[in-house]
Design a protein around this motif. Structure first.
Motif, short mmCIF file in Angstrom:
data_model
loop_
_atom_site.label_atom_id
_atom_site.label_comp_id
_atom_site.label_asym_id
_atom_site.label_seq_id
_atom_site.Cartn_x
_atom_site.Cartn_y
_atom_site.Cartn_z
N LEU A 151 0.83 -1.21 0.00
CA LEU A 151 0.00 0.00 0.00
C LEU A 151 0.87 1.26 0.00
N ILE A 152 1.96 1.21 0.77
CA ILE A 152 2.89 2.35 0.78
C ILE A 152 3.50 2.52 -0.61
N SER A 153 3.84 1.39 -1.24
CA SER A 153 4.41 1.43 -2.59
C SER A 153 3.39 1.99 -3.59
N ALA A 154 2.13 1.61 -3.43
CA ALA A 154 1.07 2.11 -4.32
C ALA A 154 0.92 3.63 -4.19
N PHE A 155 1.00 4.12 -2.96
CA PHE A 155 0.93 5.57 -2.75
C PHE A 155 2.11 6.28 -3.42
N LEU A 156 3.30 5.70 -3.28
CA LEU A 156 4.50 6.30 -3.86
C LEU A 156 4.44 6.33 -5.38
N VAL A 157 3.94 5.23 -6.01
CA VAL A 157 3.89 5.22 -7.47
C VAL A 157 2.80 6.17 -7.97
N ALA A 158 1.75 6.37 -7.19
CA ALA A 158 0.72 7.34 -7.57
C ALA A 158 1.30 8.76 -7.54
N LEU A 159 2.04 9.05 -6.49
CA LEU A 159 2.69 10.36 -6.38
C LEU A 159 3.70 10.56 -7.50
N PHE A 160 4.45 9.51 -7.79
CA PHE A 160 5.45 9.55 -8.86
C PHE A 160 4.78 9.78 -10.23
N SER A 161 3.65 9.12 -10.47
CA SER A 161 2.94 9.25 -11.76
C SER A 161 2.41 10.66 -11.96
N VAL A 162 1.80 11.21 -10.92
CA VAL A 162 1.26 12.57 -11.01
C VAL A 162 2.40 13.56 -11.22
N TYR A 163 3.50 13.35 -10.52
CA TYR A 163 4.67 14.23 -10.63
C TYR A 163 5.25 14.18 -12.04
N ASN A 164 5.38 12.97 -12.60
CA ASN A 164 5.95 12.83 -13.94
C ASN A 164 5.02 13.36 -15.03
N SER A 165 3.70 13.33 -14.78
CA SER A 165 2.76 13.87 -15.76
C SER A 165 2.96 15.37 -15.92
N LYS A 166 3.56 16.01 -14.92
CA LYS A 166 3.91 17.43 -15.02
C LYS A 166 5.24 17.61 -15.75
N LEU A 167 6.21 16.74 -15.44
CA LEU A 167 7.53 16.86 -16.07
C LEU A 167 7.49 16.62 -17.57
N ILE A 168 6.63 15.67 -18.01
CA ILE A 168 6.61 15.28 -19.42
C ILE A 168 6.20 16.45 -20.32
N LYS A 169 5.59 17.47 -19.76
CA LYS A 169 5.19 18.63 -20.54
C LYS A 169 6.40 19.48 -20.94
N SER A 170 7.52 19.29 -20.24
CA SER A 170 8.69 20.13 -20.49
C SER A 170 9.93 19.38 -20.93
N TYR A 171 9.95 18.02 -20.72
CA TYR A 171 11.15 17.24 -21.01
C TYR A 171 10.80 15.98 -21.81
N ALA A 172 11.79 15.48 -22.56
CA ALA A 172 11.62 14.23 -23.31
C ALA A 172 11.57 13.06 -22.35
N GLY A 173 10.75 12.04 -22.71
CA GLY A 173 10.60 10.89 -21.84
C GLY A 173 11.91 10.16 -21.57
N SER A 174 12.76 10.03 -22.59
CA SER A 174 14.03 9.33 -22.42
C SER A 174 14.94 10.07 -21.45
N LYS A 175 14.90 11.40 -21.50
CA LYS A 175 15.74 12.20 -20.61
C LYS A 175 15.24 12.10 -19.16
N ILE A 176 13.93 12.16 -18.98
CA ILE A 176 13.36 12.00 -17.64
C ILE A 176 13.74 10.64 -17.07
N ALA A 177 13.58 9.61 -17.90
CA ALA A 177 13.88 8.25 -17.45
C ALA A 177 15.34 8.11 -17.03
N PHE A 178 16.26 8.61 -17.87
CA PHE A 178 17.68 8.48 -17.55
C PHE A 178 18.02 9.17 -16.23
N TYR A 179 17.64 10.42 -16.11
CA TYR A 179 18.02 11.17 -14.91
C TYR A 179 17.37 10.59 -13.65
#
Length: 300
Positions: A151-179
């Motif tokens: 359940l803790i992991s599920a919360f963390l991946v939800a937070l991570f998904s929402v956070y990345n949905s903001k980053l993808i608007k400004s950066y390439a997916g491959s660059k986000i993934a690498f960093y």
């Protein structure tokens, strides 16, 4: 256009299937959760670094950009450590079905990012999902600790998904993934260093562990990480969320085929899992319908 939509949908299903197989590899690899994730993210970031060099993608980010990636990296590290730890102390099936609660955590988290109110039906479906978890807890008390960690992991991946949905608007997916994978590795390096884990024996792995780690890092991490992030640009978040809910189905079927009786749960477990899965599907269908209505209304 329809061909592209079908291609994207099939690609997404393949990625979700791979994510389901990730749990299987986590159970097969004999390492502890933190070393497992450390090897995974560093090997995956190495693969992505080579990919970016071949594509001649510049990696000269500002300090502000790097801070964003560092936070994402820490999130993904914590998510994967808790995910694999849950598998180690319970089963693939209990971990994956608990991870399906991430959709409801997204519902709870997104309003804080987008300043929107909660929908009544979302809260009702969340209560239904909780009822499903109560059934599972009562039927599989031996795995209660694993379910809580998942359940803790599920919360963390939800937070991570929402956070990345903001980053993808400004950066390439491959660059986000690498960093993010690279900084996840640095974060876990610090953790392992302070735990005194690094020694000659730390790197002496079984041949099967090296094989599974290479598959995990390349096929199940670097590749789907980039594709899934880029799909955020091409598909509705509701479609992605709905399809992601098939991950526990794929994973549980694979676990039963590979591990047999070890992954066979009680009938109450599957009843609780069905309640959770149905509530998540209903939530996805409602959101998808509402999304289509809004698009139709704007087009008129």
């Amino acid at each position: 256009m329809p061909t592209n939509k079908l291609k994207n949908q099939l690609h997404l299903h393949f990625i979700v299937f791979i994510w389901g197989f990730t749990a299987i590899l986590g159970a097969l690899i004999t390492l502890g959760a933190i070393p497992l994730v450390w090897f995974r993210v560093l090997l995956a970031s190495a693969v992505l670094f080579i990919f970016l060099r071949i594509r001649k993608v510049p990696l000269n980010e500002s300090r502000g950009d790097l801070m964003k990636f560092i936070f994402g990296g820490i999130l993904v590290a914590l998510h994967w450590v808790t995910f694999f730890y849950a598998i180690k102390i319970s089963t693939v099936s209990t971990t994956l079905i608990t991870m399906s609660s991430s959709a409801f955590f997204v519902v709870l988290i997104k309003p804080f990012f987008e300043r929107k109110k909660f929908e009544v039906y979302e809260l009702i479906l969340a209560v239904v999902a909780i009822f499903g978890f109560v059934i599972i807890f009562k039927s599989e008390t031996i795995y209660a600790k694993g379910i809580i960690v998942a359940l803790i992991s599920a919360f963390l991946v939800a937070l991570f998904s929402v956070y990345n949905s903001k980053l993808i608007k400004s950066y390439a997916g491959s660059k986000i993934a690498f960093y993010e994978l690279f900084f996840a590795g640095l974060f876990l390096t610090v953790v392992l260093f302070y735990q005194g884990e690094f020694s000659g024996s730390f790197f002496l792995l079984r041949g099967s562990d090296w094989l599974f780690l290479l598959i995990l890092a390349s096929v199940c991490t670097a590749y789907p990480f980039v594709v899934a992030t880029n799909l955020l640009k091409k598909m509705s978040p509701f479609t992605i969320m709905l399809t992601n809910n098939l991950e526990p189905v794929y994973g549980i079927v694979l676990a039963l085929l590979i591990f047999g009786e070890r992954e066979l749960m009680s009938s109450s477990f599957y009843a609780g899992a069905a309640v959770i899965f149905c509530s998540v599907l209903i939530n996805g269908f409602i959101k998808s319908s509402a999304f289509k209505r809004r698009i139709k209304t704007k087009g008129q």
